[in-house]
Scaffold this active site. Structure first.
Site, PDB file in Angstrom:
ATOM      1  N   ASP A  88      32.706  13.774  20.623  1.00 11.08           N
ATOM      2  CA  ASP A  88      32.553  14.621  19.845  1.00 11.08           C
ATOM      3  C   ASP A  88      31.310  15.280  20.009  1.00 11.08           C
ATOM      4  O   ASP A  88      30.273  14.664  19.534  1.00 11.08           O
ATOM      5  CB  ASP A  88      32.873  14.180  18.306  1.00 11.08           C
ATOM      6  N   LYS A 142      28.055  31.758  31.072  1.00 14.99           N
ATOM      7  CA  LYS A 142      28.210  32.686  30.161  1.00 14.99           C
ATOM      8  C   LYS A 142      29.367  32.733  29.164  1.00 14.99           C
ATOM      9  O   LYS A 142      30.304  31.814  29.396  1.00 14.99           O
ATOM     10  CB  LYS A 142      28.245  33.811  31.069  1.00 14.99           C
ATOM     11  N   HIS A 172      28.990  33.599  38.087  1.00 13.58           N
ATOM     12  CA  HIS A 172      29.690  33.244  39.357  1.00 13.58           C
ATOM     13  C   HIS A 172      29.611  34.326  40.617  1.00 13.58           C
ATOM     14  O   HIS A 172      29.947  33.914  41.579  1.00 13.58           O
ATOM     15  CB  HIS A 172      31.159  32.549  39.105  1.00 13.58           C
ATOM     16  N   LYS A 176      29.470  34.226  45.222  1.00 16.48           N
ATOM     17  CA  LYS A 176      30.551  34.544  46.028  1.00 16.48           C
ATOM     18  C   LYS A 176      29.900  34.795  47.529  1.00 16.48           C
ATOM     19  O   LYS A 176      28.672  35.680  47.286  1.00 16.48           O
ATOM     20  CB  LYS A 176      31.193  35.981  45.477  1.00 16.48           C
ATOM     21  N   GLU A 210      40.579  44.229  38.020  1.00 16.87           N
ATOM     22  CA  GLU A 210      41.551  43.167  37.844  1.00 16.87           C
ATOM     23  C   GLU A 210      42.865  43.422  37.362  1.00 16.87           C
ATOM     24  O   GLU A 210      43.240  44.289  36.697  1.00 16.87           O
ATOM     25  CB  GLU A 210      41.102  42.050  36.728  1.00 16.87           C
ATOM     26  N   ASP A 229      31.990  41.491  28.520  1.00 12.13           N
ATOM     27  CA  ASP A 229      32.365  40.352  29.347  1.00 12.13           C
ATOM     28  C   ASP A 229      32.070  40.654  30.930  1.00 12.13           C
ATOM     29  O   ASP A 229      31.932  39.657  31.638  1.00 12.13           O
ATOM     30  CB  ASP A 229      34.002  40.648  29.275  1.00 12.13           C
ATOM     31  N   HIS A 234      28.281  40.568  35.429  1.00 14.61           N
ATOM     32  CA  HIS A 234      28.498  40.651  36.917  1.00 14.61           C
ATOM     33  C   HIS A 234      28.267  41.884  37.522  1.00 14.61           C
ATOM     34  O   HIS A 234      27.758  42.148  38.618  1.00 14.61           O
ATOM     35  CB  HIS A 234      30.145  40.285  37.184  1.00 14.61           C
ATOM     36  N   LYS A 335      40.776  45.401  32.886  1.00 13.02           N
ATOM     37  CA  LYS A 335      41.842  44.522  33.253  1.00 13.02           C
ATOM     38  C   LYS A 335      43.217  45.230  33.348  1.00 13.02           C
ATOM     39  O   LYS A 335      43.510  46.098  32.908  1.00 13.02           O
ATOM     40  CB  LYS A 335      42.062  43.443  31.844  1.00 13.02           C
ATOM     41  N   LYS A 340      43.836  43.981  42.260  1.00 17.64           N
ATOM     42  CA  LYS A 340      42.558  43.316  42.206  1.00 17.64           C
ATOM     43  C   LYS A 340      41.597  43.717  43.352  1.00 17.64           C
ATOM     44  O   LYS A 340      41.905  43.536  44.467  1.00 17.64           O
ATOM     45  CB  LYS A 340      42.873  41.906  42.340  1.00 17.64           C
TER      46      LYS A 340
HETATM   47  C1  BG6 Z   1      34.721  36.222  34.111  1.00  8.41           C
HETATM   48  C2  BG6 Z   1      35.181  36.757  33.051  1.00  8.41           C
HETATM   49  O1  BG6 Z   1      33.337  35.858  33.867  1.00  8.41           O
HETATM   50  O2  BG6 Z   1      35.169  36.875  35.432  1.00  8.41           O
HETATM   51  C3  BG6 Z   1      36.927  37.248  33.142  1.00  8.41           C
HETATM   52  O3  BG6 Z   1      35.185  36.416  31.845  1.00  8.41           O
HETATM   53  C4  BG6 Z   1      37.032  37.917  34.303  1.00  8.41           C
HETATM   54  O4  BG6 Z   1      37.318  37.925  32.012  1.00  8.41           O
HETATM   55  C5  BG6 Z   1      36.367  36.903  35.727  1.00  8.41           C
HETATM   56  O5  BG6 Z   1      38.621  37.804  34.547  1.00  8.41           O
HETATM   57  C6  BG6 Z   1      36.609  37.687  36.933  1.00  8.41           C
HETATM   58  O6  BG6 Z   1      36.053  36.849  38.059  1.00  8.41           O
HETATM   59  P1  BG6 Z   1      36.861  37.025  39.397  1.00  8.41           P
HETATM   60  O7  BG6 Z   1      35.874  35.991  40.131  1.00  8.41           O
HETATM   61  O8  BG6 Z   1      38.071  36.800  39.297  1.00  8.41           O
HETATM   62  O9  BG6 Z   1      36.442  38.389  39.839  1.00  8.41           O
END
Ligand code: BG6
Length: 484
Positions: A88, A142, A172, A176, A210, A229, A234, A335, A340
């Site tokens: 916990d 994040k 992230h 890439k 996306e 977000d 990003h 979204k 995509k």
């Molecule tokens: C995340 C977001 O950081 O990145 C998500 O919180 C989003 O909402 C995602 O869907 C997108 O990542 P990728 O690598 O699929 O473009």
């Protein structure tokens, strides 16, 4: 002497760990990129034995890893590394069990795959239980806060326990392959670098579209929205990599120094310009590839009250420095869009004078596709072979397909690169504290402006390209979004 690593994952039963972290570690192991002596300590609240955890982990890996690489032998090797500890996170006494599991002969890396609200209690408990030895590193997921003030709080809390050189803030997108290639493309190719400024470039577009909705994350997402977000992190990183000056070297410090100058040079979007610079949207019910899609407000978990959280945002931004003066950067992300696509389009200026009477003046474009079909396209003008028409010009495309032009069988997931770098102690693909805070400063001003100026969310059909207003944002300037 370099000590073997103990990778301690907080939140090991969570969605991120299941979908991204363990598959990335498994892939690294399957490519022999994890040292034999690395151990993985999986921590979560649910009581379970290591055996039970591994049964679930195996099922989940089978869903997310490349099936062609799977073998029982590799799984057995990977499973050997893993140990599950039920903790916990807010209970100090539970950290004694973790302390017993760690060894002073090894270097711990703590990965916080948890909400940031838990960072403080986890750090405090790690400190009290004497788990912070051998230059421990910490990896932060994040969101780092939801505005400048809260991001400072998070950063300050973590800084009480870890020096900045040992803090790895994940974005992230930086992991890439194609995003890293952006740096190589810009700084290892003279002809590209020589044309990279306002004298040649008309404008830049960055699209992160996306097809997914909010994936069952209503309670998180509704508090956050697409600007926080996706844009704060990003898209901001992509803007920095496109716009920054060449760093002196490829060290983390030099790269961060250049990126931070870009974030600081971003022109504020405030009440004076928010109306013409920002479009917000929210998806309504729609269709995509024959599948009916719910509207945002009908997603599971949605409350009774109407929400004005944006699931789409488009922004026209300017970077007020010598290189980019007057060049708009059009950013859009949403979204439940039709496809995509993550791509950066560099749109060059038209020629000053067209000497070919038979063709229109078609400006060049450089399209950098981050996903899917990672690669680069250069849109050029060339003559069509023809005897009949002596001089017919047409747009043609030079293509570089990253997957097919490399010896890789698959493009690795961003988390694979990032795990390797944390283990090797290389911070160059991680975000510095100042970058995070400056980015929040810019976003805070923008959010405050849309609040005070009442910038409404416009509906767009799920499965479409976003609200019509987003088309107008760019078309009013005599330009249009690039469609692949
Ligand atoms: C995340 C977001 O950081 O990145 C998500 O919180 C989003 O909402 C995602 O869907 C997108 O990542 P990728 O690598 O699929 O473009």
């Amino acid at each position: 002497m370099v000590k073997p690593i103990d990778l301690v994952i907080f939140g090991a039963q969570g969605d991120l760990a299941g979908r991204k972290l363990f598959p990335a570690l498994w892939h690294l192991d399957s490519c022999d990129l994890l040292e034999d002596d690395i151990r993985i300590l999986a921590l979560a609240r649910e009581p379970a034995t290591t055996e039970a955890f591994l049964l679930d982990l195996r099922d989940s890996l089978l869903k997310y890893v490349d099936p062609e690489r799977w073998s029982e032998e590799l799984w057995a090797r990977f499973a050997q590394r893993c140990q599950y500890i039920a903790i916990d996170f807010s209970n100090a006494a539970d950290f004694e069990t973790l302390r017993e599991g760690l060894s002073e002969q090894r270097q711990p890396i703590f990965y916080f795959a948890t909400p940031p609200s838990l960072f403080e209690v986890i750090c405090t408990n790690l400190g009290n239980a004497q788990c912070l030895f051998n230059e421990p590193r910490v990896v932060l997921e994040k969101p780092i806060g939801r505005d400048l003030a809260s991001s400072r709080e998070v950063n300050e809390t973590v800084a009480r326990f870890f020096p900045e050189r040992n803090i790895y803030r994940i974005d992230h997108y930086l992991g890439k392959e194609t995003v890293q290639n952006l740096l190589v493309m810009r700084f290892a190719n003279r002809f590209i670098n020589a044309q990279w400024d306002s004298s040649c470039i008309d404008h830049v577009q960055i699209t992160v579209a996306e097809t997914v909705g909010i994936e069952g994350r209503w309670s998180y997402y509704d508090q956050v929205g697409q600007l926080r977000d996706m844009v704060q992190n990003h898209l901001m990183q992509l803007v920095c990599l496109v716009a920054m000056e060449p760093p002196n070297t490829m060290t983390a410090e030099d790269i961060r120094d250049e990126k931070i100058k870009i974030v600081r040079a971003l022109r504020a979007i405030d009440e004076s310009n928010v109306a013409e610079s920002v479009v917000r949207g929210q998806y309504t019910a729609g269709w995509r590839q024959g599948q009916e899609l719910l509207g945002y407000q009908d997603e599971p978990g949605a409350g009774e009250q109407a929400s004005d959280t944006e699931t789409f945002v488009a922004v026209k931004a300017y970077i007020d420095n010598w290189r980019w003066a007057g060049v708009p950067f059009y950013l859009r992300t949403g979204k439940r869009m039709s496809d995509k696509v993550t791509e950066i389009v560099i749109s060059y200026k038209s020629l000053p004078h067209n000497i070919f009477s038979a063709g229109e003046n078609i400006p060049n474009k450089l399209v950098i596709r981050l996903q899917p079909d990672e690669g680069i396209e250069m849109h050029m003008v060339s003559k069509l072979h023809s005897l009949k028409n002596r001089m017919t010009l047409a747009r043609q495309t030079l293509q570089l397909d990253f997957l097919n032009s490399s010896s890789m069988e698959r493009i690795p997931d961003a988390y694979e690169r990032l795990f390797l770098d944390v283990i090797r102690g290389d911070q160059s693909l991680f975000v510095g504290r100042e970058e995070v805070e400056e980015s929040w400063r810019w976003c805070d001003t923008l959010i405050e402006a849309w609040r005070t100026q009442g910038v409404e969310v416009k509906g767009y059909r799920a499965g479409s390209n976003g609200p019509t207003r987003a088309e107008l944002l760019i078309e009013n300037d005599g330009r249009s979004w690039h469609e692949s």
